[in-house]
Design an enzyme around this catalytic site. Sequence first.
Site, PDB file in Angstrom:
ATOM      1  N   ASP A   1      -4.783  15.964  20.028  1.00  0.00           N
ATOM      2  CA  ASP A   1      -4.191  15.077  21.022  1.00  0.00           C
ATOM      3  C   ASP A   1      -2.691  15.045  20.770  1.00  0.00           C
ATOM      4  O   ASP A   1      -2.246  14.558  19.721  1.00  0.00           O
ATOM      5  CB  ASP A   1      -4.805  13.678  20.882  1.00  0.00           C
ATOM      6  CG  ASP A   1      -4.289  12.695  21.925  1.00  0.00           C
ATOM      7  OD1 ASP A   1      -3.338  13.035  22.651  1.00  0.00           O
ATOM      8  OD2 ASP A   1      -4.844  11.585  21.999  1.00  0.00           O
ATOM      9  N   VAL A   2      -1.911  15.545  21.721  1.00  0.00           N
ATOM     10  CA  VAL A   2      -0.464  15.647  21.500  1.00  0.00           C
ATOM     11  C   VAL A   2       0.230  14.288  21.504  1.00  0.00           C
ATOM     12  O   VAL A   2       1.415  14.197  21.171  1.00  0.00           O
ATOM     13  CB  VAL A   2       0.210  16.580  22.527  1.00  0.00           C
ATOM     14  CG1 VAL A   2      -0.311  17.998  22.397  1.00  0.00           C
ATOM     15  CG2 VAL A   2       0.064  16.048  23.949  1.00  0.00           C
TER      16      VAL A   2
ATOM     17  N   LYS B   1       8.867  16.193  33.098  1.00  0.00           N
ATOM     18  CA  LYS B   1       9.084  17.632  33.185  1.00  0.00           C
ATOM     19  C   LYS B   1      10.581  17.987  33.177  1.00  0.00           C
ATOM     20  O   LYS B   1      10.973  19.018  32.651  1.00  0.00           O
ATOM     21  CB  LYS B   1       8.406  18.182  34.440  1.00  0.00           C
ATOM     22  CG  LYS B   1       6.883  18.138  34.379  1.00  0.00           C
ATOM     23  CD  LYS B   1       6.335  18.942  33.212  1.00  0.00           C
ATOM     24  CE  LYS B   1       4.827  19.027  33.206  1.00  0.00           C
ATOM     25  NZ  LYS B   1       4.291  19.850  32.096  1.00  0.00           N
TER      26      LYS B   1
ATOM     27  N   TYR C   1       5.866  11.967  36.394  1.00  0.00           N
ATOM     28  CA  TYR C   1       5.668  13.383  36.095  1.00  0.00           C
ATOM     29  C   TYR C   1       6.994  14.150  36.165  1.00  0.00           C
ATOM     30  O   TYR C   1       7.314  14.949  35.277  1.00  0.00           O
ATOM     31  CB  TYR C   1       4.661  13.957  37.094  1.00  0.00           C
ATOM     32  CG  TYR C   1       4.266  15.389  36.838  1.00  0.00           C
ATOM     33  CD1 TYR C   1       3.401  15.712  35.798  1.00  0.00           C
ATOM     34  CD2 TYR C   1       4.727  16.419  37.655  1.00  0.00           C
ATOM     35  CE1 TYR C   1       3.014  17.027  35.568  1.00  0.00           C
ATOM     36  CE2 TYR C   1       4.346  17.727  37.437  1.00  0.00           C
ATOM     37  CZ  TYR C   1       3.489  18.028  36.392  1.00  0.00           C
ATOM     38  OH  TYR C   1       3.107  19.329  36.171  1.00  0.00           O
TER      39      TYR C   1
ATOM     40  N   ARG D   1      -7.904  25.560  29.857  1.00  0.00           N
ATOM     41  CA  ARG D   1      -8.183  25.713  31.289  1.00  0.00           C
ATOM     42  C   ARG D   1      -6.873  25.940  32.041  1.00  0.00           C
ATOM     43  O   ARG D   1      -5.786  25.763  31.514  1.00  0.00           O
ATOM     44  CB  ARG D   1      -8.890  24.476  31.842  1.00  0.00           C
ATOM     45  CG  ARG D   1      -8.120  23.185  31.666  1.00  0.00           C
ATOM     46  CD  ARG D   1      -8.949  21.966  32.060  1.00  0.00           C
ATOM     47  NE  ARG D   1      -8.245  20.721  31.834  1.00  0.00           N
ATOM     48  CZ  ARG D   1      -7.389  20.158  32.689  1.00  0.00           C
ATOM     49  NH1 ARG D   1      -7.139  20.747  33.843  1.00  0.00           N
ATOM     50  NH2 ARG D   1      -6.790  19.026  32.398  1.00  0.00           N
ATOM     51  N   GLY D   2      -7.010  26.328  33.301  1.00  0.00           N
ATOM     52  CA  GLY D   2      -5.862  26.454  34.197  1.00  0.00           C
ATOM     53  C   GLY D   2      -4.795  27.412  33.710  1.00  0.00           C
ATOM     54  O   GLY D   2      -5.086  28.483  33.166  1.00  0.00           O
ATOM     55  N   ILE D   3      -3.546  27.021  33.911  1.00  0.00           N
ATOM     56  CA  ILE D   3      -2.416  27.866  33.535  1.00  0.00           C
ATOM     57  C   ILE D   3      -2.405  28.126  32.032  1.00  0.00           C
ATOM     58  O   ILE D   3      -2.131  29.241  31.582  1.00  0.00           O
ATOM     59  CB  ILE D   3      -1.101  27.218  34.001  1.00  0.00           C
ATOM     60  CG1 ILE D   3      -1.017  27.247  35.535  1.00  0.00           C
ATOM     61  CG2 ILE D   3       0.103  27.922  33.387  1.00  0.00           C
ATOM     62  CD1 ILE D   3       0.165  26.481  36.111  1.00  0.00           C
TER      63      ILE D   3
ATOM     64  N   ARG E   1      -7.850  18.796  24.271  1.00  0.00           N
ATOM     65  CA  ARG E   1      -8.082  17.385  23.969  1.00  0.00           C
ATOM     66  C   ARG E   1      -9.517  16.980  24.237  1.00  0.00           C
ATOM     67  O   ARG E   1     -10.099  16.194  23.496  1.00  0.00           O
ATOM     68  CB  ARG E   1      -7.137  16.499  24.781  1.00  0.00           C
ATOM     69  CG  ARG E   1      -7.211  15.024  24.390  1.00  0.00           C
ATOM     70  CD  ARG E   1      -6.150  14.188  25.079  1.00  0.00           C
ATOM     71  NE  ARG E   1      -6.333  14.141  26.516  1.00  0.00           N
ATOM     72  CZ  ARG E   1      -5.596  13.389  27.333  1.00  0.00           C
ATOM     73  NH1 ARG E   1      -4.617  12.658  26.850  1.00  0.00           N
ATOM     74  NH2 ARG E   1      -5.827  13.398  28.629  1.00  0.00           N
TER      75      ARG E   1
ATOM     76  N   GLY F   1      -0.472  18.662  29.402  1.00  0.00           N
ATOM     77  CA  GLY F   1       0.149  17.681  30.285  1.00  0.00           C
ATOM     78  C   GLY F   1      -0.866  16.940  31.131  1.00  0.00           C
ATOM     79  O   GLY F   1      -2.007  17.376  31.280  1.00  0.00           O
TER      80      GLY F   1
END
Length: 248
Positions: A62-63, A158, A154, A26-28, A48, A91
């Site tokens: 799962d990272v 990052k 966060y 999803r998303g980016i 995940r 993330g």
Amino acid sequence: MTAENTTAGSGDEFVPRTVLVTGGNRGIGRSIAEAYREQGHRVCVTYRSGEAPEGFFAVQADVTDSASVDQAFTQIEAEYGPVEILVANAGVTRDTLLLRMKEEDFTDVVDTNLTGAYRVVQRAAKGFLRKKFGRVVLISSIVGLYGSPGQINYAASKAGLVGIARSLSRELGSRNITANVVAPGFIDTDMTAVLPEETQAKYLDAIPAHRFGRPEEVARAVRWVTSDEAAYITGAVIPVDGGVGMGH
């Protein structure tokens, strides 16, 4: 095919690569996966939770779990061979002000965003060394460079990705392996769509481009930095933020 559309080939010859995008459902992450697929690469994604995205070789992983990461890579390698381009995108956020932040809010975000990137990069490096080729892109955030109230966890996670990319560049740069960071700013996703209009207006005023970015703009930057055209770029931080973080 033009040079713009080549990835790690010679001249104008297109060479399809095995690409893995973590958190690519999803998303980016989804936009990045689609950008590589459009170019003709073998694209794999991890997710995940939720449903596997259609049109990709998708593996649930799962990272935060090394065994899960290893299993995902093993499945991908059985299907397509070693991962050649890794985009570490998975993330999470748990935003709250420092004085209200629980220690697990900090450690869980760091374990997913930063240590999770370490886990997938370390596992991918084995294949890179065998192939004598590898491209790593770590998806950071302008928050990691610029800071943001309520996001100490966060931002720390990052910012740490920059250290991974630059240290990896020094360790493995002589093996035809590059590692770079792409740092998106305010991107038009489900996360920004739910912000109050007043908050969105405040953010827009701070962006020189005076608009939110589009996921596909991030995806194109990621794809470019793994192409032949960017083969001599490593350890770099590429902002995709409309100018909001310039100088950081």
